[in-house]
Scaffold this motif. Structure first.
Motif, mmCIF file in Angstrom:
data_model
loop_
_atom_site.group_PDB
_atom_site.id
_atom_site.type_symbol
_atom_site.label_atom_id
_atom_site.label_comp_id
_atom_site.label_asym_id
_atom_site.label_seq_id
_atom_site.Cartn_x
_atom_site.Cartn_y
_atom_site.Cartn_z
ATOM 1 N N GLU A 237 11.115 2.686 12.516
ATOM 2 C CA GLU A 237 11.132 3.905 13.333
ATOM 3 C C GLU A 237 11.395 5.127 12.477
ATOM 4 N N LEU A 238 12.329 5.003 11.528
ATOM 5 C CA LEU A 238 12.619 6.136 10.646
ATOM 6 C C LEU A 238 11.403 6.498 9.811
ATOM 7 N N ASN A 239 10.754 5.530 9.219
ATOM 8 C CA ASN A 239 9.612 5.850 8.370
ATOM 9 C C ASN A 239 8.433 6.397 9.161
ATOM 10 N N THR A 240 8.320 6.014 10.428
ATOM 11 C CA THR A 240 7.301 6.638 11.283
ATOM 12 C C THR A 240 7.598 8.123 11.472
ATOM 13 N N GLU A 241 8.871 8.468 11.685
ATOM 14 C CA GLU A 241 9.272 9.872 11.829
ATOM 15 C C GLU A 241 9.030 10.665 10.543
ATOM 16 N N LEU A 242 9.081 9.989 9.405
ATOM 17 C CA LEU A 242 8.992 10.676 8.116
ATOM 18 C C LEU A 242 7.569 10.820 7.607
ATOM 19 N N ARG A 243 6.581 10.316 8.332
ATOM 20 C CA ARG A 243 5.222 10.230 7.788
ATOM 21 C C ARG A 243 4.665 11.567 7.325
ATOM 22 N N THR A 244 4.977 12.649 8.032
ATOM 23 C CA THR A 244 4.393 13.952 7.695
ATOM 24 C C THR A 244 5.204 14.723 6.666
ATOM 25 N N THR A 245 6.299 14.175 6.192
ATOM 26 C CA THR A 245 7.177 14.907 5.274
ATOM 27 C C THR A 245 6.902 14.616 3.809
ATOM 28 N N GLY A 246 6.130 13.581 3.510
ATOM 29 C CA GLY A 246 5.953 13.174 2.131
ATOM 30 C C GLY A 246 7.109 12.357 1.600
ATOM 31 N N LEU A 247 8.030 11.959 2.483
ATOM 32 C CA LEU A 247 9.208 11.196 2.098
ATOM 33 C C LEU A 247 9.209 9.847 2.808
ATOM 34 N N PHE A 248 10.023 8.917 2.301
ATOM 35 C CA PHE A 248 10.189 7.643 3.002
ATOM 36 C C PHE A 248 11.545 7.060 2.657
ATOM 37 N N PHE A 249 11.988 6.115 3.515
ATOM 38 C CA PHE A 249 13.222 5.386 3.264
ATOM 39 C C PHE A 249 12.835 4.021 2.725
ATOM 40 N N PRO A 250 13.248 3.666 1.499
ATOM 41 C CA PRO A 250 12.644 2.524 0.822
ATOM 42 C C PRO A 250 13.280 1.162 1.066
ATOM 43 N N VAL A 251 14.509 1.093 1.542
ATOM 44 C CA VAL A 251 15.183 -0.203 1.625
ATOM 45 C C VAL A 251 14.476 -1.060 2.668
ATOM 46 N N ASP A 252 14.036 -2.238 2.251
ATOM 47 C CA ASP A 252 13.121 -3.043 3.061
ATOM 48 C C ASP A 252 13.551 -4.510 3.040
ATOM 49 N N PRO A 253 14.426 -4.919 3.970
ATOM 50 C CA PRO A 253 14.877 -6.315 3.983
ATOM 51 C C PRO A 253 13.884 -7.292 4.599
ATOM 52 N N GLY A 254 12.747 -6.783 5.041
ATOM 53 C CA GLY A 254 11.756 -7.661 5.669
ATOM 54 C C GLY A 254 11.770 -7.524 7.170
ATOM 55 N N ALA A 255 12.841 -7.944 7.797
ATOM 56 C CA ALA A 255 12.972 -7.779 9.248
ATOM 57 C C ALA A 255 13.084 -6.297 9.585
ATOM 58 N N ASN A 256 12.617 -5.930 10.772
ATOM 59 C CA ASN A 256 12.750 -4.538 11.215
ATOM 60 C C ASN A 256 14.164 -4.330 11.751
ATOM 61 N N ALA A 257 15.113 -4.387 10.846
ATOM 62 C CA ALA A 257 16.528 -4.302 11.203
ATOM 63 C C ALA A 257 16.911 -2.868 11.530
ATOM 64 N N THR A 258 18.028 -2.707 12.233
ATOM 65 C CA THR A 258 18.553 -1.368 12.471
ATOM 66 C C THR A 258 19.249 -0.871 11.211
ATOM 67 N N LEU A 259 19.245 0.440 11.043
ATOM 68 C CA LEU A 259 19.854 1.023 9.849
ATOM 69 C C LEU A 259 21.363 0.844 9.855
ATOM 70 N N GLY A 260 21.970 0.829 11.044
ATOM 71 C CA GLY A 260 23.392 0.556 11.113
ATOM 72 C C GLY A 260 23.722 -0.851 10.650
ATOM 73 N N GLY A 261 22.945 -1.820 11.108
ATOM 74 C CA GLY A 261 23.156 -3.191 10.681
ATOM 75 C C GLY A 261 22.894 -3.366 9.203
ATOM 76 N N ASN B 121 19.656 5.493 18.989
ATOM 77 C CA ASN B 121 18.589 5.154 18.055
ATOM 78 C C ASN B 121 17.776 6.364 17.604
ATOM 79 N N LYS B 122 18.399 7.534 17.599
ATOM 80 C CA LYS B 122 17.655 8.770 17.315
ATOM 81 C C LYS B 122 17.711 9.139 15.838
#
Length: 458
Positions: free
Chosen positions: A116-140, A94-95
């Motif tokens: 978790e990914l967007n928490t890691e990205l907070r200081t970069t000015g970037l984000f991952f936008p795909v948002d299915p609602g549930a806090n799903a894993t990126l692999g799933g 999950n890294k």
């Protein structure tokens, strides 16, 4: 060749990270949908790609079914082990492996969730936008080609996965795609894997496209006297090219549920929930244009949410629609539909679906990501009443057939699993058999998530 022999070999490989305890098996037996529990024979918790490769080689040798598992939030039974065997839970993988801020991409393991990914990205000015609602894993999310509320602007997982590392059924490890933004080098194996639902391989790394955090964000809710006006407003907004970040529809029944579950004060009529991203000037211009469009269709009661905490509350309410609906109907379960049609056919599809539900013996609020023609009905039924289950299945069937007749698809984002396989021949024709041929070429022993997505082997 037996499952028990495979489990003995896997126990030597993984030790205590191969579990056969009843709590673990029960935890991995169910899904968010109505399908009955299907416990596997064991649950594996690998730490590395190398372990996944050895695991799959062992399972292929002994004919043991393998099903991937992320957060267990899939809605068509994709992660349930209906054939038994081993469920591979990626929670230890999950890294966030590498953030390339200048190139706006990131490399992650499949068990990392979008939050978790967007928490890691907070200081970069970037984000991952795909948002299915549930806090799903990126692999799933990649395996079901997920999307969600922001797809109308940022696209689905198909548009945001640049490449992946995949372990094939025989244990081979391949990499698909590159970090370049385009390529003409051969077959698009990344596109093949995204949406394959674990039937072609197990993904152990993903390279994802990132986006810049917008300078300004504003959101709003507005009410309509009827469903027709709301849907026509969506169609006109999209056809005029207004760059919406989100544009969601909820019917009167869903507004009533929001009020009960979240303390909202929405009139019990259809609503649109919208969000704009961009510069301060751009957001103001987009909001003004949208306001003019919806006013022409009878909108009223604009409630703007410019503060981050207000926007968060608004979208949390929308994301919790499924669970809020169930909470308001004790003892019920839900079959959640998921059709998507061309935007010009959206009004007919929504209105015909609403009429169909009204004529049925069951309840089913309608909501969805109508900016890209995708909407859902949460069809409620008593699990102890076979007649109600039959009724919701019949409603879902008519919705799927209606979508196909209008040039759409039986699933806009939930995927096929076992629940939508009945529509694949009608949607794809001989293309479905081509999918089966690809499956047979990469997984000749049919160990990877058997019974899902493609025609039944044999």
């Amino acid at each position: 060749m037996t499952i028990s022999t495979a489990l003995d070999a896997l126990s030597q490989l993984l030790g205590q990270r191969l579990s056969r305890s009843k709590p673990d098996l029960d935890q991995h037996a169910a899904s968010e949908s109505y399908y009955p529990p299907a416990p596997p024979d064991a649950v594996a918790y690998p730490d590395t790609t190398e372990e996944v490769a050895r695991l799959l080689a062992i399972c292929t040798e002994h004919g043991c079914p393998v099903t991937g598992w992320g957060a267990g939030t899939s809605l068509e039974g994709q992660a349930q082990a209906f054939s038994g065997g081993v469920v591979v839970d990626f929670r230890h993988m999950n890294k966030v492996l590498e953030i390339n801020a200048e190139d706006m991409d990131v490399r992650v393991q499949p068990g990392c969730t979008r939050e978790e990914l967007n928490t890691e990205l907070r200081t970069t000015g970037l984000f991952f936008p795909v948002d299915p609602g549930a806090n799903a894993t990126l692999g799933g999310m990649a395996m079901t080609r997920a999307s969600g509320t922001t797809a109308v602007r940022y696209g689905t997982m198909r548009d945001n996965v640049l490449g992946c590392q995949v372990v094939l059924a025989d244990g081979r490890v391949i990499r698909t795609g590159t970090r370049a933004r385009k390529s003409s080098a051969g077959y698009d194996l990344t596109g093949l894997m995204v949406g394959s639902e674990g039937t072609l391989g197990l993904v152990t790394e993903l390279t994802l496209r990132l986006h810049g955090q917008p300078e300004a964000v504003t959101a709003a809710v507005c009410a309509f006297p009827d469903m027709h006006g709301a849907v026509q407003a969506v169609i006109e907004t999209i056809q005029m090219g207004v760059p919406m970040a989100r544009i969601e529809f909820v019917d009167a029944a869903m507004a009533r549920i929001f009020n009960a579950a979240s303390g909202a004060t929405m009139p019990e009529v259809p609503h649109l929930m919208v969000e704009f991203h961009g510069s301060d000037a751009g957001v103001r211009e987009q909001a003004e244009t949208f306001g003019q469009i919806v006013a022409d269709h009878g909108a009223s009661g604009f409630d703007w949410a410019t503060r981050p905490e207000d926007r968060t509350k608004l979208w949390e309410m929308r994301h919790r629609a499924h669970w809020s609906t169930l909470a308001g109907a004790p003892g019920k379960r839900a079959l959640v539909t998921d059709i998507c049609v061309p935007i010009s056919a959206l009004a007919r599809a929504v209105e015909d679906t609403a009429a169909d539900i009204a004529d049925s013996p069951v309840n089913g609020p309608i909501l969805g990501h109508v900016g890209d023609g995708n909407f859902h009905a949460i069809l409620l039924f008593d699990p102890d009443d076979p007649a109600e289950l039959d009724a919701v299945k019949a409603l879902s069937h008519r919705m799927a057939e209606r979508a196909l007749a209008l040039g759409g698809t039986c699933t806009g984002e939930h995927g096929i699993g076992i629940g939508k396989r009945a529509y694949m021949q009608a949607e794809h024709g001989d293309g479905w058999q081509v999918m089966a041929a690809l499956k047979a070429a990469l997984d000749p022993h049919n160990i990877l998530n058997p019974g899902k997505l493609v025609p039944q082997a044999g």
